[in-house]
Design a protein around this motif. Structure first.
Motif, PDB file in Angstrom:
ATOM      1  N   LYS A 242       0.843  -1.199   0.000  1.00 10.33           N
ATOM      2  CA  LYS A 242       0.000   0.000   0.000  1.00 10.33           C
ATOM      3  C   LYS A 242       0.880   1.251   0.000  1.00 10.33           C
ATOM      4  N   PRO A 243       0.627   2.182  -0.921  1.00 11.89           N
ATOM      5  CA  PRO A 243       1.396   3.433  -0.929  1.00 11.89           C
ATOM      6  C   PRO A 243       1.178   4.203   0.368  1.00 11.89           C
ATOM      7  N   LYS A 244       2.205   4.934   0.809  1.00 12.00           N
ATOM      8  CA  LYS A 244       2.095   5.697   2.054  1.00 12.00           C
ATOM      9  C   LYS A 244       1.290   6.972   1.881  1.00 12.00           C
ATOM     10  N   GLY A 245       1.111   7.374   0.622  1.00 10.22           N
ATOM     11  CA  GLY A 245       0.336   8.577   0.335  1.00 10.22           C
ATOM     12  C   GLY A 245      -0.282   8.494  -1.042  1.00 10.22           C
ATOM     13  N   SER A 247       0.298  10.437  -3.684  1.00 10.38           N
ATOM     14  CA  SER A 247       1.068  11.009  -4.795  1.00 10.38           C
ATOM     15  C   SER A 247       1.617   9.934  -5.729  1.00 10.38           C
ATOM     16  N   ASP A 249       4.652   9.735  -6.654  1.00  9.85           N
ATOM     17  CA  ASP A 249       5.927   9.292  -6.085  1.00  9.85           C
ATOM     18  C   ASP A 249       5.705   8.166  -5.072  1.00  9.85           C
ATOM     19  N   ASP A 250       4.653   8.292  -4.261  1.00 14.74           N
ATOM     20  CA  ASP A 250       4.311   7.234  -3.294  1.00 14.74           C
ATOM     21  C   ASP A 250       3.948   5.937  -4.007  1.00 14.74           C
ATOM     22  N   GLU A 251       3.206   6.061  -5.102  1.00 16.60           N
ATOM     23  CA  GLU A 251       2.826   4.896  -5.901  1.00 16.60           C
ATOM     24  C   GLU A 251       4.071   4.207  -6.463  1.00 16.60           C
ATOM     25  N   LYS A 253       7.146   4.305  -5.347  1.00 15.65           N
ATOM     26  CA  LYS A 253       7.919   3.676  -4.274  1.00 15.65           C
ATOM     27  C   LYS A 253       7.306   2.338  -3.864  1.00 15.65           C
ATOM     28  N   ALA A 254       5.972   2.291  -3.812  1.00 17.37           N
ATOM     29  CA  ALA A 254       5.285   1.044  -3.466  1.00 17.37           C
ATOM     30  C   ALA A 254       5.540  -0.014  -4.545  1.00 17.37           C
TER      31      ALA A 254
END
Length: 374
Positions: A242-245, A247, A249-251, A253-254
């Motif tokens: 699960k993305p942390k946020g 955005s 960028d969060d996607e 990183k996940a």
């Protein structure tokens, strides 16, 4: 699963009345209705997480009824023929295990197949402009300038999902390969080359299907490429990070985390990216056609660390794309090579994995949204 649309509501009055009368005559069959629901649900966004095949049991009469009802419904027919792929296999053992398989195109299969098709298109263009090397033809080691060879390339069609129908005992069997190519002439019924990408499909099933194309086309399908990625599929994450946020960028990183999980599992399992090639072989005495596996199978293009193995993963020639019957009619070519580079296939694999992870994360988000809504 998304709620299916009402198949009873046809577009025209006459068409609707005719369709309803036929259905009343044939009667409603729960197994046929279940398949129709799945087809319509796919159009409304339903997907199988990480998989691309949904199998249902239909006997031959049920399959015929399904096709009739699909043909009577323009909307259903459009989804079925243009957006999905399907297979039907008759069980001749009398055990009522006739299998109708709906192939729901995933991001992975779509992206990886598109990469292979792109390579073939690029090689075709090189031959057309005289920049392709003849590795096995009469121009061996030189660029092929032969006008007849260029004419054959000009008439080579492909990249589409051709429907292949079996013969004899398999006359009701249907297959729609990921990619198919051929030089189509007046007496041609099948493509010359077929490509199947095995992802969630188990290896034995993929291999049997690849042989089926050759043996049930009397060898008119001359060459079949089976890209066997099932060992890699087994290392695919069961749930997405699960993305942390919210955005992008969060996607990303996940997605990176999920790729890393998969890479670790692949290294641990020593899973490889493999290619198998079958070619038509005819017995000169009996005329029977069998599918002969290349002696150097499997060809490994990706190792357990995600690195490309060697430079050229697969080398085909132009005449792999053209049936023997067509060649006898149009005349032999200079037979230039089609080269598939290991690095390109690894790139296509990585790109397809990122796309699949993104799609599956969206599926999981939608599942959670539905749970909270209830």
């Amino acid at each position: 699963m998304a709620t299916p649309v009402d198949t009873g509501a046809a577009s025209d009055g006459d068409s609707s009345s005719s369709t309803q009368k036929k259905r009343q005559k044939n009667g409603t069959n729960p197994r046929v209705e279940r398949v129709k629901e799945l087809i319509q649900a796919y159009d409304q966004g339903y997907r199988l997480t990480g998989q691309d095949v949904c199998r249902q049991t239909l006997d031959l009469n049920e399959y015929m009824q399904l096709r009739e009802e699909i043909n009577d419904d323009p909307h259903l027919s459009l989804i079925f023929e243009d957006k999905l792929r399907y297979e039907y296999t008759v069980d001749n053992r009398g055990k009522d295990e006739n299998q109708f398989a709906i192939r729901m195109p995933t991001k992975f299969s779509t992206c990886f197949s598109a990469g292979i098709n792109g390579t073939i298109i690029q090689q075709q263009m090189l031959i057309k402009i005289g920049k392709a090397e003849c590795g096995v033809g009469v121009c061996r080691g030189k660029f092929c300038k032969d006008s007849h060879t260029k004419e054959i390339i000009q008439s080579l069609n492909g990249g589409c999902h051709t429907t292949v129908t079996g013969e004899g005992a398999a006359e009701h069997d249907i297959r729609r390969p990921d990619l198919s190519y051929g030089y189509y002439y007046q007496r041609s019924e099948h493509p010359g080359l077929v490509v199947e990408v095995g992802w969630s499909e188990e290896s034995p099933s993929l291999h049997e299907k690849c042989k089926w194309y050759i043996e049930n086309s009397r060898g008119e399908i001359r060459t079949v490429i089976g890209v066997d990625l099932h060992d890699l599929y087994k290392c695919y994450p069961k749930r997405m990070t699960k993305p942390k946020g919210p955005s992008e960028d969060d996607e990303n990183k996940a997605t990176d985390e999920d790729e890393a999980k998969m890479a670790n599992a692949i290294a641990e399992e020593k899973a490889l990216g493999k290619i198998f090639v079958w070619r038509a072989s005819m017995d000169s005495d009996t005329g029977n056609v069998t599918a002969a596996l290349d002696d150097d199978a499997p060809k490994i293009f990706r190792d357990e660390n995600g690195k490309a193995v060697g430079e050229v993963a697969l080398c085909l020639s132009l005449e792999d794309f053209v049936s023997k019957e067509a060649l006898e009619e149009i005349g032999a070519s200079h037979n230039p090579e089609f080269r598939f580079m290991s690095a390109d296939l690894c790139y296509d694999f990585n790109r397809a994995i990122r796309g699949q992870i993104s799609q599956d994360r969206d599926i999981e988000k939608e599942e959670e949204r539905k749970k909270h809504k209830k």
